[in-house]
Design a protein around this motif. Structure first.
Motif, PDB file in Angstrom:
ATOM      1  N   LYS A   1     -48.884 -71.643 -79.284  1.00 35.24           N
ATOM      2  CA  LYS A   1     -48.156 -71.228 -80.423  1.00 35.24           C
ATOM      3  C   LYS A   1     -49.085 -71.311 -81.705  1.00 35.24           C
ATOM      4  N   GLY A   2     -49.156 -70.050 -82.473  1.00 31.78           N
ATOM      5  CA  GLY A   2     -49.764 -70.109 -83.825  1.00 31.78           C
ATOM      6  C   GLY A   2     -51.025 -69.285 -83.765  1.00 31.78           C
ATOM      7  N   ARG A   3     -51.250 -69.101 -82.435  1.00 29.61           N
ATOM      8  CA  ARG A   3     -52.753 -68.256 -82.141  1.00 29.61           C
ATOM      9  C   ARG A   3     -52.420 -67.221 -81.499  1.00 29.61           C
ATOM     10  N   LEU A   4     -51.367 -66.979 -80.477  1.00 29.30           N
ATOM     11  CA  LEU A   4     -51.307 -65.948 -79.696  1.00 29.30           C
ATOM     12  C   LEU A   4     -49.834 -65.166 -80.104  1.00 29.30           C
ATOM     13  N   THR A   5     -50.202 -63.932 -80.141  1.00 33.26           N
ATOM     14  CA  THR A   5     -49.050 -63.180 -80.761  1.00 33.26           C
ATOM     15  C   THR A   5     -48.479 -61.978 -79.652  1.00 33.26           C
ATOM     16  N   VAL A   6     -47.419 -62.032 -79.134  1.00 30.58           N
ATOM     17  CA  VAL A   6     -47.044 -61.044 -78.158  1.00 30.58           C
ATOM     18  C   VAL A   6     -46.105 -59.782 -78.991  1.00 30.58           C
ATOM     19  N   SER A   7     -46.413 -58.503 -78.533  1.00 31.86           N
ATOM     20  CA  SER A   7     -45.600 -57.492 -79.222  1.00 31.86           C
ATOM     21  C   SER A   7     -45.398 -56.399 -78.426  1.00 31.86           C
ATOM     22  N   ARG A   8     -44.617 -55.466 -78.514  1.00 29.92           N
ATOM     23  CA  ARG A   8     -44.702 -54.488 -77.520  1.00 29.92           C
ATOM     24  C   ARG A   8     -44.221 -53.042 -78.505  1.00 29.92           C
ATOM     25  N   ASP A   9     -44.692 -51.965 -77.819  1.00 30.34           N
ATOM     26  CA  ASP A   9     -44.377 -50.765 -78.499  1.00 30.34           C
ATOM     27  C   ASP A   9     -43.794 -49.809 -77.265  1.00 30.34           C
ATOM     28  N   ASN A  10     -42.354 -49.484 -77.218  1.00 29.27           N
ATOM     29  CA  ASN A  10     -41.866 -48.945 -75.909  1.00 29.27           C
ATOM     30  C   ASN A  10     -42.033 -47.516 -76.153  1.00 29.27           C
ATOM     31  N   ALA A  11     -42.040 -47.136 -77.335  1.00 27.87           N
ATOM     32  CA  ALA A  11     -42.811 -45.485 -77.289  1.00 27.87           C
ATOM     33  C   ALA A  11     -43.855 -45.204 -76.599  1.00 27.87           C
ATOM     34  N   LYS A  12     -44.998 -46.128 -76.572  1.00 22.84           N
ATOM     35  CA  LYS A  12     -46.227 -46.128 -75.875  1.00 22.84           C
ATOM     36  C   LYS A  12     -46.047 -46.812 -74.549  1.00 22.84           C
ATOM     37  N   ASN A  13     -44.939 -47.122 -74.115  1.00 23.38           N
ATOM     38  CA  ASN A  13     -45.031 -48.169 -72.909  1.00 23.38           C
ATOM     39  C   ASN A  13     -45.987 -49.040 -72.777  1.00 23.38           C
ATOM     40  N   THR A  14     -46.183 -49.946 -73.744  1.00 19.58           N
ATOM     41  CA  THR A  14     -47.282 -50.935 -73.896  1.00 19.58           C
ATOM     42  C   THR A  14     -46.973 -52.059 -74.362  1.00 19.58           C
ATOM     43  N   VAL A  15     -47.289 -53.289 -73.771  1.00 21.31           N
ATOM     44  CA  VAL A  15     -47.086 -54.617 -74.512  1.00 21.31           C
ATOM     45  C   VAL A  15     -48.465 -55.085 -74.964  1.00 21.31           C
ATOM     46  N   TYR A  16     -48.480 -55.964 -75.710  1.00 25.33           N
ATOM     47  CA  TYR A  16     -50.095 -56.599 -76.209  1.00 25.33           C
ATOM     48  C   TYR A  16     -49.873 -57.864 -76.399  1.00 25.33           C
ATOM     49  N   LEU A  17     -51.057 -58.469 -76.443  1.00 26.50           N
ATOM     50  CA  LEU A  17     -51.163 -59.968 -76.573  1.00 26.50           C
ATOM     51  C   LEU A  17     -52.310 -60.015 -77.365  1.00 26.50           C
ATOM     52  N   GLN A  18     -52.180 -60.488 -78.748  1.00 34.93           N
ATOM     53  CA  GLN A  18     -53.278 -60.643 -79.901  1.00 34.93           C
ATOM     54  C   GLN A  18     -53.448 -62.075 -79.530  1.00 34.93           C
ATOM     55  N   MET A  19     -54.803 -62.560 -79.404  1.00 35.41           N
ATOM     56  CA  MET A  19     -55.288 -63.666 -78.951  1.00 35.41           C
ATOM     57  C   MET A  19     -56.240 -64.051 -80.239  1.00 35.41           C
ATOM     58  N   ASN A  20     -55.924 -65.092 -81.019  1.00 35.84           N
ATOM     59  CA  ASN A  20     -56.963 -65.508 -82.380  1.00 35.84           C
ATOM     60  C   ASN A  20     -57.274 -66.955 -82.020  1.00 35.84           C
ATOM     61  N   SER A  21     -58.285 -67.509 -82.581  1.00 34.39           N
ATOM     62  CA  SER A  21     -58.619 -68.809 -82.628  1.00 34.39           C
ATOM     63  C   SER A  21     -58.808 -69.281 -81.077  1.00 34.39           C
ATOM     64  N   LEU A  22     -59.491 -68.462 -80.377  1.00 35.55           N
ATOM     65  CA  LEU A  22     -59.710 -68.914 -78.917  1.00 35.55           C
ATOM     66  C   LEU A  22     -60.557 -69.793 -78.673  1.00 35.55           C
ATOM     67  N   ASN A  23     -60.316 -70.864 -77.804  1.00 37.42           N
ATOM     68  CA  ASN A  23     -61.163 -71.948 -77.504  1.00 37.42           C
ATOM     69  C   ASN A  23     -61.490 -71.863 -75.748  1.00 37.42           C
TER      70      ASN A  23
END
Length: 127
Positions: free
Chosen positions: A65-87
């Motif tokens: 929580k607070g470091r990773l963000t999930v999102s999706r673009d149904n028009a592109k048939n794609t889901v994303y996982l933005q990962m910040n502050s990785l350890n």
């Protein structure tokens, strides 16, 4: 039947960022709830993040929580996982998963909830 292909993994140093993508084929993707899971060597596969098919609902494991963000673009048939502050504890193979969902805001977080999985992408975080 949806098929999933992850990409975007790699090696970063502590504090770095990566963006994972999961490309889906199949006409039913826009009605699928999606999840991201990860599996480190010698450990069980664990939940990371989930998103409803509408994209309006998301849910995260406490550890990300607070470091990773999930999102999706149904028009592109794609889901994303933005990962910040990785350890280094984030080092694992990351998998996306899909399942049909009747509710536009329903989300799922158990491995057993999902019937379709990608092949995984390796994320390595060095100290």
């Amino acid at each position: 039947q949806v098929q999933l292909v992850e990409s975007g993994g790699g090696s970063v140093q502590t504090g770095g960022s990566l963006r994972l993508s999961c490309a889906a084929s199949g006409r039913t993707f826009s009605r699928c709830a999606m999840g991201w899971f990860r599996q480190a060597p010698g450990k069980e596969r664990e939940f990371v993040a989930a998103i409803s098919w509408s994209g309006h609902s998301t849910y995260y494991a406490d550890s990300v929580k607070g470091r990773l963000t999930v999102s999706r673009d149904n028009a592109k048939n794609t889901v994303y996982l933005q990962m910040n502050s990785l350890n280094p504890e984030d080092t694992a193979v990351y998998y996306c998963a899909a399942r049909p969902s009747e509710g536009s805001s329903w989300i799922y977080s158990r491995v057993a909830d999902f019937g379709t999985w990608g092949q995984g992408t390796q994320v390595t975080v060095s100290s």
